[in-house]
Design an enzyme around this catalytic site. Sequence first.
Site, PDB file in Angstrom:
ATOM      1  N   LYS A  54      -3.084  18.317   2.665  1.00 58.14           N
ATOM      2  CA  LYS A  54      -1.878  19.096   2.363  1.00 58.14           C
ATOM      3  C   LYS A  54      -1.405  18.815   0.947  1.00 58.14           C
ATOM      4  CE  LYS A  54       2.528  17.453   3.288  1.00 58.14           C
ATOM      5  NZ  LYS A  54       3.582  16.885   4.144  1.00 58.14           N
ATOM      6  N   GLY A  79      38.818  14.939   2.302  1.00 58.36           N
ATOM      7  CA  GLY A  79      37.403  14.774   2.657  1.00 58.36           C
ATOM      8  C   GLY A  79      36.957  13.333   2.724  1.00 58.36           C
ATOM      9  N   HIS A 115       9.038   5.921   6.976  1.00 55.02           N
ATOM     10  CA  HIS A 115       8.088   6.883   6.409  1.00 55.02           C
ATOM     11  C   HIS A 115       6.883   6.167   5.798  1.00 55.02           C
ATOM     12  CE1 HIS A 115       6.353  10.232   4.424  1.00 55.02           C
ATOM     13  NE2 HIS A 115       6.558   9.703   3.237  1.00 55.02           N
TER      14      HIS A 115
HETATM   15  C1  R5P Z   1       5.579  13.663   4.746  1.00 52.97           C
HETATM   16  O1  R5P Z   1       4.871  12.926   4.117  1.00 52.97           O
HETATM   17  C2  R5P Z   1       6.117  13.336   6.102  1.00 52.97           C
HETATM   18  O2  R5P Z   1       5.309  12.423   6.762  1.00 52.97           O
HETATM   19  C3  R5P Z   1       6.291  14.585   6.938  1.00 52.97           C
HETATM   20  O3  R5P Z   1       5.016  15.180   7.111  1.00 52.97           O
HETATM   21  C4  R5P Z   1       7.184  15.580   6.256  1.00 52.97           C
HETATM   22  O4  R5P Z   1       8.221  14.932   5.597  1.00 52.97           O
HETATM   23  C5  R5P Z   1       7.759  16.531   7.247  1.00 52.97           C
HETATM   24  O5  R5P Z   1       8.617  17.409   6.577  1.00 52.97           O
HETATM   25  P1  R5P Z   1       8.565  18.955   6.904  1.00 52.97           P
HETATM   26  O6  R5P Z   1       8.722  19.101   8.377  1.00 52.97           O
HETATM   27  O7  R5P Z   1       9.730  19.534   6.133  1.00 52.97           O
HETATM   28  O8  R5P Z   1       7.266  19.478   6.386  1.00 52.97           O
END
Ligand code: R5P
Length: 312
Positions: free
Chosen positions: A191, A37, A129
Amino acid sequence: MALTILTGSANVPLAEAIARRLAVTLVPRTLERFPDGEMHVEVQKSVCGDDVYLVQPTGPPVDGNLLELMLLADACRRDGARRLTAVVPYLGYARHDRRARGREAIGARLVADLFQVGRFERTVAVDLHSPALEGFFAMPVEHLTAVPLLAEAARPFAGEQSVVVAPDLGAAKLADHYGQLLGSPVAVVHKTRLSGTEVSVHGVSGNVRGRRALVVDDMISTGATIDAAVRALGAAGALPGSTVVATHGLFCGSALERLAAAGIEQLIVSDSLPAPPRSPVPIQSVAIGGLLASAIERLHRGRSVADLLAHT
Ligand code: R5P
Protein backbone atom coordinates in the site's frame (compact mmCIF):
# COMPACT_ATOMS: atom_id res chain seq x y z
CA MET A 1 -1.72 2.38 49.28
CA ALA A 2 -5.32 2.07 48.04
CA LEU A 3 -5.98 1.01 44.45
CA THR A 4 -8.07 3.71 42.79
CA ILE A 5 -9.62 3.79 39.31
CA LEU A 6 -10.68 7.02 37.71
CA THR A 7 -11.88 7.70 34.18
CA GLY A 8 -12.53 10.57 31.83
CA SER A 9 -15.40 10.55 29.35
CA ALA A 10 -13.68 8.66 26.49
CA ASN A 11 -14.86 5.12 27.30
CA VAL A 12 -16.78 4.90 30.57
CA PRO A 13 -18.15 1.34 29.94
CA LEU A 14 -14.59 0.01 29.62
CA ALA A 15 -13.52 1.75 32.86
CA GLU A 16 -16.61 0.32 34.58
CA ALA A 17 -15.70 -3.17 33.36
CA ILE A 18 -12.16 -2.76 34.74
CA ALA A 19 -13.49 -1.49 38.08
CA ARG A 20 -15.95 -4.41 38.31
CA ARG A 21 -13.13 -6.90 37.73
CA LEU A 22 -11.07 -5.26 40.47
CA ALA A 23 -14.06 -5.00 42.82
CA VAL A 24 -13.63 -1.24 43.26
CA THR A 25 -15.94 1.64 42.42
CA LEU A 26 -14.90 4.38 40.02
CA VAL A 27 -13.93 7.58 41.78
CA PRO A 28 -16.65 10.18 41.09
CA ARG A 29 -15.55 13.22 39.16
CA THR A 30 -17.19 16.10 37.30
CA LEU A 31 -16.27 16.97 33.74
CA GLU A 32 -17.68 20.26 32.50
CA ARG A 33 -17.09 22.88 29.85
CA PHE A 34 -17.09 26.59 30.59
CA PRO A 35 -19.01 28.82 28.15
CA ASP A 36 -15.74 29.68 26.38
CA GLY A 37 -15.08 25.99 25.67
CA GLU A 38 -12.46 25.44 28.36
CA MET A 39 -12.72 22.18 30.31
CA HIS A 40 -13.16 22.01 34.04
CA VAL A 41 -12.55 18.74 35.89
CA GLU A 42 -12.90 17.96 39.56
CA VAL A 43 -12.24 14.72 41.43
CA GLN A 44 -15.00 14.38 44.04
CA LYS A 45 -13.37 12.01 46.49
CA SER A 46 -9.93 12.19 48.02
CA VAL A 47 -7.23 10.23 46.19
CA CYS A 48 -4.55 11.47 48.59
CA GLY A 49 -1.95 8.72 49.14
CA ASP A 50 -3.60 6.41 46.55
CA ASP A 51 -2.24 4.32 43.69
CA VAL A 52 -4.35 5.91 40.94
CA TYR A 53 -5.03 4.37 37.49
CA LEU A 54 -6.51 6.90 35.09
CA VAL A 55 -8.37 5.12 32.25
CA GLN A 56 -8.77 7.17 29.09
CA PRO A 57 -8.29 6.06 25.47
CA THR A 58 -7.35 9.11 23.43
CA GLY A 59 -9.54 8.35 20.41
CA PRO A 60 -11.85 10.89 18.77
CA PRO A 61 -12.25 13.65 19.82
CA VAL A 62 -8.52 13.10 20.25
CA ASP A 63 -7.44 16.51 21.50
CA GLY A 64 -10.31 16.81 23.99
CA ASN A 65 -9.76 13.34 25.40
CA LEU A 66 -6.04 13.97 25.72
CA LEU A 67 -6.51 17.25 27.56
CA GLU A 68 -9.17 15.72 29.80
CA LEU A 69 -6.66 13.02 30.77
CA MET A 70 -4.02 15.63 31.58
CA LEU A 71 -6.44 17.76 33.63
CA LEU A 72 -7.56 14.72 35.63
CA ALA A 73 -3.91 13.82 36.25
CA ASP A 74 -3.26 17.35 37.47
CA ALA A 75 -6.28 17.19 39.79
CA CYS A 76 -5.04 13.86 41.24
CA ARG A 77 -1.50 15.16 41.75
CA ARG A 78 -2.73 18.31 43.47
CA ASP A 79 -4.86 16.13 45.76
CA GLY A 80 -1.78 14.14 46.75
CA ALA A 81 -2.07 10.89 44.72
CA ARG A 82 0.99 8.80 45.63
CA ARG A 83 1.35 7.07 42.26
CA LEU A 84 -0.31 7.87 38.94
CA THR A 85 -0.58 5.50 35.97
CA ALA A 86 -2.13 6.43 32.61
CA VAL A 87 -4.19 3.54 31.20
CA VAL A 88 -4.58 4.46 27.55
CA PRO A 89 -6.12 1.51 25.68
CA TYR A 90 -5.87 3.46 22.41
CA LEU A 91 -3.15 6.09 21.99
CA GLY A 92 -4.05 8.90 19.59
CA TYR A 93 -1.31 10.55 17.48
CA ALA A 94 0.61 7.24 17.50
CA ARG A 95 0.81 7.25 13.70
CA HIS A 96 2.64 10.62 13.72
CA ASP A 97 5.93 8.98 14.64
CA ARG A 98 8.21 10.60 12.06
CA ARG A 99 8.41 13.40 9.53
CA ALA A 100 7.09 11.79 6.36
CA ARG A 101 7.22 14.77 4.01
CA GLY A 102 9.06 17.79 5.38
CA ARG A 103 8.17 20.58 7.80
CA GLU A 104 5.83 18.46 9.94
CA ALA A 105 5.43 18.07 13.66
CA ILE A 106 5.99 14.66 15.25
CA GLY A 107 2.76 14.35 17.19
CA ALA A 108 3.61 11.05 18.89
CA ARG A 109 6.75 12.51 20.44
CA LEU A 110 4.88 15.59 21.67
CA VAL A 111 2.12 13.42 23.18
CA ALA A 112 4.74 11.28 24.95
CA ASP A 113 6.22 14.48 26.38
CA LEU A 114 2.76 15.56 27.55
CA PHE A 115 2.47 12.36 29.57
CA GLN A 116 5.70 13.40 31.29
CA VAL A 117 4.24 16.85 31.98
CA GLY A 118 1.17 15.10 33.43
CA ARG A 119 3.58 13.52 35.97
CA PHE A 120 2.47 9.96 35.29
CA GLU A 121 4.90 7.37 36.63
CA ARG A 122 3.88 4.78 34.08
CA THR A 123 1.68 4.31 31.00
CA VAL A 124 -0.29 1.20 30.07
CA ALA A 125 -1.22 0.96 26.38
CA VAL A 126 -2.67 -1.73 24.11
CA ASP A 127 -1.39 -2.64 20.64
CA LEU A 128 0.38 0.61 19.86
CA HIS A 129 0.62 1.50 16.19
CA SER A 130 4.34 0.80 16.38
CA PRO A 131 6.24 -0.99 19.18
CA ALA A 132 9.04 1.59 18.82
CA LEU A 133 6.70 4.20 20.31
CA GLU A 134 7.59 2.84 23.73
CA GLY A 135 10.96 4.51 23.29
CA PHE A 136 9.32 7.93 22.84
CA PHE A 137 8.36 7.85 26.53
CA ALA A 138 10.88 8.48 29.29
CA MET A 139 8.65 6.61 31.77
CA PRO A 140 8.03 2.85 31.67
CA VAL A 141 5.35 1.82 29.15
CA GLU A 142 3.55 -1.48 29.58
CA HIS A 143 2.63 -2.29 25.98
CA LEU A 144 -0.10 -4.91 26.33
CA THR A 145 -1.52 -6.89 23.45
CA ALA A 146 -5.10 -7.90 22.72
CA VAL A 147 -4.02 -10.03 19.75
CA PRO A 148 -4.46 -13.44 21.49
CA LEU A 149 -8.02 -12.45 22.52
CA LEU A 150 -8.83 -11.16 19.04
CA ALA A 151 -7.34 -14.25 17.38
CA GLU A 152 -9.60 -16.49 19.50
CA ALA A 153 -12.61 -14.44 18.39
CA ALA A 154 -11.45 -14.78 14.78
CA ARG A 155 -10.85 -18.54 14.98
CA PRO A 156 -14.35 -19.52 13.79
CA PHE A 157 -13.68 -17.48 10.62
CA ALA A 158 -10.27 -19.07 9.99
CA GLY A 159 -10.89 -22.29 8.10
CA GLU A 160 -8.48 -24.46 6.14
CA GLN A 161 -8.87 -22.23 3.12
CA SER A 162 -8.12 -19.00 4.98
CA VAL A 163 -5.22 -16.65 4.58
CA VAL A 164 -4.25 -13.99 7.10
CA VAL A 165 -3.56 -10.75 5.27
CA ALA A 166 -1.57 -7.68 6.30
CA PRO A 167 -3.16 -4.71 4.50
CA ASP A 168 0.22 -2.97 4.35
CA LEU A 169 3.86 -3.74 5.05
CA GLY A 170 3.62 -2.12 8.49
CA ALA A 171 1.16 -4.85 9.55
CA ALA A 172 3.30 -7.76 8.27
CA LYS A 173 4.65 -8.76 11.71
CA LEU A 174 1.19 -8.47 13.19
CA ALA A 175 -0.19 -10.73 10.44
CA ASP A 176 2.61 -13.18 11.13
CA HIS A 177 1.57 -13.27 14.80
CA TYR A 178 -2.09 -13.93 13.87
CA GLY A 179 -0.96 -16.51 11.30
CA GLN A 180 0.97 -18.40 13.99
CA LEU A 181 -1.93 -18.29 16.45
CA LEU A 182 -4.45 -19.45 13.83
CA GLY A 183 -2.20 -21.81 11.87
CA SER A 184 -2.89 -19.93 8.64
CA PRO A 185 -0.60 -18.80 5.83
CA VAL A 186 0.11 -15.07 5.53
CA ALA A 187 -0.06 -12.64 2.61
CA VAL A 188 0.83 -8.95 2.42
CA VAL A 189 -0.80 -6.14 0.44
CA HIS A 190 1.54 -3.39 -0.73
CA LYS A 191 0.00 0.00 0.00
CA THR A 192 0.95 3.63 -0.53
CA ARG A 193 -0.90 6.30 1.44
CA LEU A 194 -2.00 9.21 -0.77
CA SER A 195 -3.83 11.28 1.87
CA GLY A 196 -5.63 10.88 5.18
CA THR A 197 -8.55 9.20 3.42
CA GLU A 198 -7.06 7.64 0.28
CA VAL A 199 -4.51 4.90 -0.32
CA SER A 200 -3.40 3.02 -3.42
CA VAL A 201 -2.40 -0.61 -3.69
CA HIS A 202 0.34 -1.89 -5.97
CA GLY A 203 0.42 -5.61 -5.46
CA VAL A 204 -0.20 -8.57 -3.20
CA SER A 205 2.58 -10.91 -1.98
CA GLY A 206 1.56 -14.46 -1.10
CA ASN A 207 -1.02 -16.90 -2.38
CA VAL A 208 -4.58 -15.66 -1.88
CA ARG A 209 -6.28 -17.28 -4.89
CA GLY A 210 -9.28 -19.38 -3.85
CA ARG A 211 -8.75 -18.44 -0.19
CA ARG A 212 -10.90 -16.44 2.21
CA ALA A 213 -9.04 -13.47 3.67
CA LEU A 214 -8.77 -12.59 7.32
CA VAL A 215 -7.38 -9.07 7.14
CA VAL A 216 -5.63 -7.89 10.31
CA ASP A 217 -4.50 -4.43 11.35
CA ASP A 218 -3.83 -2.45 14.50
CA MET A 219 -6.60 0.06 13.76
CA ILE A 220 -9.32 1.08 11.35
CA SER A 221 -9.82 4.81 10.94
CA THR A 222 -11.45 5.86 7.64
CA GLY A 223 -11.47 2.30 6.31
CA ALA A 224 -9.40 3.33 3.27
CA THR A 225 -6.64 0.80 3.98
CA ILE A 226 -9.02 -2.13 4.42
CA ASP A 227 -11.20 -1.07 1.48
CA ALA A 228 -8.20 -0.94 -0.88
CA ALA A 229 -6.75 -4.18 0.48
CA VAL A 230 -9.98 -6.15 0.11
CA ARG A 231 -10.47 -4.92 -3.46
CA ALA A 232 -6.87 -5.88 -4.33
CA LEU A 233 -7.40 -9.31 -2.77
CA GLY A 234 -10.53 -9.80 -4.91
CA ALA A 235 -8.56 -8.86 -8.01
CA ALA A 236 -5.88 -11.38 -6.98
CA GLY A 237 -8.45 -14.19 -6.80
CA ALA A 238 -9.38 -14.29 -3.10
CA LEU A 239 -12.88 -15.52 -2.28
CA PRO A 240 -15.47 -12.83 -1.54
CA GLY A 241 -16.55 -12.15 2.04
CA SER A 242 -13.53 -11.11 4.09
CA THR A 243 -13.32 -10.91 7.86
CA VAL A 244 -11.42 -7.96 9.29
CA VAL A 245 -9.76 -7.97 12.71
CA ALA A 246 -8.29 -4.87 14.33
CA THR A 247 -7.55 -3.89 17.92
CA HIS A 248 -8.90 -0.34 17.60
CA GLY A 249 -12.08 0.48 15.68
CA LEU A 250 -12.25 4.27 15.25
CA PHE A 251 -14.65 4.08 12.28
CA CYS A 252 -14.34 7.76 11.35
CA GLY A 253 -16.92 9.39 9.07
CA SER A 254 -18.44 6.89 6.65
CA ALA A 255 -15.84 4.16 7.32
CA LEU A 256 -18.46 1.50 8.08
CA GLU A 257 -20.44 2.21 4.90
CA ARG A 258 -17.17 2.06 2.98
CA LEU A 259 -16.33 -1.33 4.51
CA ALA A 260 -19.83 -2.63 3.77
CA ALA A 261 -19.51 -1.52 0.14
CA ALA A 262 -16.18 -3.37 -0.08
CA GLY A 263 -18.03 -6.59 0.79
CA ILE A 264 -16.64 -7.19 4.27
CA GLU A 265 -18.78 -9.75 6.06
CA GLN A 266 -17.54 -9.49 9.62
CA LEU A 267 -15.59 -6.98 11.71
CA ILE A 268 -13.89 -7.98 14.95
CA VAL A 269 -12.52 -5.18 17.13
CA SER A 270 -11.71 -4.76 20.80
CA ASP A 271 -13.70 -2.43 23.07
CA SER A 272 -10.70 -0.09 23.49
CA LEU A 273 -12.96 2.58 21.99
CA PRO A 274 -16.73 3.03 22.26
CA ALA A 275 -18.75 0.94 19.78
CA PRO A 276 -20.47 2.83 16.94
CA PRO A 277 -24.22 3.25 17.54
CA ARG A 278 -25.10 1.28 14.38
CA SER A 279 -23.24 -0.52 11.64
CA PRO A 280 -24.08 -1.97 8.23
CA VAL A 281 -21.44 -4.66 8.83
CA PRO A 282 -21.74 -7.00 11.85
CA ILE A 283 -19.21 -6.03 14.51
CA GLN A 284 -18.03 -8.46 17.16
CA SER A 285 -16.63 -6.60 20.16
CA VAL A 286 -13.86 -8.33 22.11
CA ALA A 287 -13.68 -7.24 25.75
CA ILE A 288 -10.27 -6.13 27.00
CA GLY A 289 -11.42 -5.05 30.47
CA GLY A 290 -10.08 -8.32 31.93
CA LEU A 291 -6.67 -7.82 30.30
CA LEU A 292 -6.40 -4.26 31.62
CA ALA A 293 -7.69 -5.21 35.08
CA SER A 294 -5.15 -8.00 35.29
CA ALA A 295 -2.32 -5.61 34.34
CA ILE A 296 -3.52 -2.99 36.84
CA GLU A 297 -3.81 -5.51 39.66
CA ARG A 298 -0.32 -6.85 39.03
CA LEU A 299 1.24 -3.39 38.76
CA HIS A 300 -0.49 -2.39 41.98
CA ARG A 301 0.97 -5.43 43.74
CA GLY A 302 4.41 -4.99 42.13
CA ARG A 303 4.14 -8.18 40.05
CA SER A 304 5.31 -8.83 36.51
CA VAL A 305 3.06 -8.22 33.50
CA ALA A 306 5.55 -9.79 31.08
CA ASP A 307 3.14 -12.44 29.75
CA LEU A 308 0.59 -9.73 28.80
CA LEU A 309 3.00 -7.66 26.72
CA ALA A 310 3.26 -7.29 22.95
CA HIS A 311 6.52 -8.65 21.59
CA THR A 312 6.28 -7.63 17.94
C1 R5P B 1 -1.45 2.35 9.12
O1 R5P B 1 -0.27 2.14 9.06
C2 R5P B 1 -2.35 1.71 10.13
O2 R5P B 1 -1.84 0.51 10.58
C3 R5P B 1 -3.75 1.52 9.57
O3 R5P B 1 -3.66 0.64 8.46
C4 R5P B 1 -4.34 2.82 9.11
O4 R5P B 1 -3.97 3.85 9.96
C5 R5P B 1 -5.82 2.73 9.05
O5 R5P B 1 -6.33 3.97 8.66
P1 R5P B 1 -7.48 4.03 7.58
O6 R5P B 1 -8.58 3.15 8.06
O7 R5P B 1 -7.88 5.49 7.55
O8 R5P B 1 -6.90 3.60 6.27
